[in-house]
Design an enzyme around this catalytic site. Sequence first.
Site, PDB file in Angstrom:
ATOM      1  N   HIS A  58       8.790  75.792  37.309  1.00 46.06           N
ATOM      2  CA  HIS A  58       8.753  75.278  35.944  1.00 46.06           C
ATOM      3  C   HIS A  58       7.535  75.772  35.169  1.00 46.06           C
ATOM      4  CE1 HIS A  58       5.612  72.142  36.592  1.00 46.06           C
ATOM      5  NE2 HIS A  58       6.109  72.062  37.808  1.00 46.06           N
ATOM      6  N   CYS A  79       6.110  71.028  43.452  1.00 44.70           N
ATOM      7  CA  CYS A  79       6.831  71.978  42.605  1.00 44.70           C
ATOM      8  C   CYS A  79       5.939  73.183  42.300  1.00 44.70           C
ATOM      9  CB  CYS A  79       7.278  71.308  41.320  1.00 44.70           C
ATOM     10  SG  CYS A  79       8.618  70.121  41.567  1.00 44.70           S
TER      11      CYS A  79
END
Length: 556
Positions: free
Chosen positions: A456, A475
Site C-alpha cells: 500500500h 503490511c
Amino acid sequence: MRVANVLPRYLRRGGMIMLVALLPITANAETASEADADAVDESAAPASLLDERLEAASPRLARFYALHGGLPVWQDRAAVTTLVELLEALEGDGLDPADYRPERLAREAEAALDPAASEAARMRFDLDASRTLLDALTQLQRGRLDPRDVYPDWEIPVAPPRLDLVGIERAIADGDVETVLALARPEGEEYAGLKRALTRYRHIAGLGGWPMLPARQVPLRPGDVDEDVALLRRRLAMVGELEVMAADVTHYLPNHPDIALESPGQHRYDDTLAAAVRRFQRRHMLAEDGVIGPNTRAALNVPARGRIETLRANLERARWLSGKRSGWRLEVDLAGQRLDYHRPNGERWGARVIVGQPGRASPVLRSEITYLTLNPTWTVPPTIMREDVLPAVRRDLDYLAEHDMEAIDPQGRRLDPEAIDWQRPGAVMLRQRAGPRNPLGRLVLRFPNDHLVYLHDTPARGLFHRPQRALSSGCIRVENVAELTRLLIEDSGSRIALDRRIASGVTDNVSLARPVPLTLHYWTAEGEADGLASFRPDVYGRDAALIAALADAPAS
C-alpha cells in the site's frame, strides 16, 4: 563382468525401458523398497542382478539406468573418480560434500571393483552410487532441507525437481563434472552471484580473514588521525578496496604481496578511505556517512566465516525458490526492504519498501495481486487495536476524532463512542476514513493471504529515506506505489482510469484483468558482479535456525 544380456532382457519384458523413461521424476528420497532390493539372492544369474534390483527401484533411478542402456554405470575407476569429484565439488554451492560420503563411496568402489568381488556386490555398489548422485543433484536443484522443517510458517511450495537425466547421463559418460552440476544447479544471476561471493569469502577466510577493529568510545570519522585507521584500511582491502592501501616497504597485505600498507599516511582517514567506507555501508544497509560508529564497526567485525555461513544459508533459500521465478512477476525482499517488478517486456522496476518490524514480521509467501482498493478506509487490525490503539483511546477518547476514526460493529454499522465500555469493548472495531491522513494512503494492492497483509501507499513518505525500514505492523508500504500501479494496469491489460478515480475520493475496489504473480521472500545476502556481497541485517532472526539445520542435517 557379464552384462551383455541385460538390455535384451529389458526389451523382452515388454519394453520396460520405454516405460520408465516416461515416468515422472520425483523429489522424494529413494523408497524403502530400493533398500529391500539388496536382499536379492546372490546366487542369481549375474545378468539378471541389476534389472531384478531395478524392478524394486524408484522410477527416477530406473529411468537413469534405462538411459544408460540398462547397464551398470560405475564399474570402472574413471567413472568412480568422476562421481567423487562431482560430490566434492558441491562445496562450491554451499553444500557439505561430507553429507554425500564421497570418501566412503571411494572405499566401497575399491572393494566392489576388485576382481574377487561378487556380481551382487558390484551391482549393490552401482545402485548405491547412483542413488547418492541423484539425491545430491536433486538437493543441489531444490534444496538440502525441507523449508517447513526449518520454518513451520513457510508457505511457498518447493517446485518438483526437473533433472535433465539425459544430459546428466551423457556428461557422466564424458567425465564432465561441471556440466553435470550445471544441468542441476538453479538458474539465474541471483544464485550465480551468491555462489561467486561464497568462493571469494572462502578465499579470504583461507588467508586468515580480516582484522577486527577494537571497541572505542569515540567514533572514527573522516579527517581523523588514529592507529585504528591502518586496521580499517587492511579490513577493506581484504574485500577488494585496494585503493585504500598506502605504500611502504615494510608491511604487505597477505594476498597482495606486491602492495604495501605501511606509509606515513596510513593513519590518516582520508577521502579515499571515506568513500570506501560509504560503499561498505551501502552494501550493509547502514547510514552512508563514512563514520565508524557502533553499527558500522559491528558489521566490519563479523568474521569472514560468519559471512560464509550467511551465504550458505541464502544459497539454500535460493534452491527452495528455484524453478518458478522467471518471467512476469513482482518480488519483495523483506530483509533487503526492496521491491522488484519484472515486467513482461523484460524491463525491471524497483522501489524501496517499509516492512514489518521485529515481532510483527511480514510473512514469506507466494500469491497474486488480483485487485486494487482506491481511496481505502482502514480497519484497525486486531494486534494494532489491542497493543496500540486501545491504550490510546482509553487515555483520551478524542484520539478517535483526531485520527478520523469511527467505531463500528461487525456488520459495519457506526456506533456511538461515548456508549462503549473501552475497558471491555467486545466486538467493536475501529475504521479510519479515507483521506490524506489514512495510513494506507490513496492506494492498496490486494492479494489473497491468511495474514491480512497487502502492499500500500503511505502518507509518511520520509521514512523511505532511512537505511533500515522494518517499521510497519506487517503490511508493506511501497515507495512510488502509484507509478508501480500504472505499470501493473498497463501490463495486465486492465482499463482503469487511475488518476481520475483516485481524485474522486470515492472508496472503490477494482479488479485487474490478469493477476500479477507476487512473492514475498527473505534474503540476508545478495551477490554482486565483482564477487562481493551485500549483507542485510537479519531483522527477523531467521538465519540462525537455517544455519544450524544445515549443520545438523543427516547424511544422504
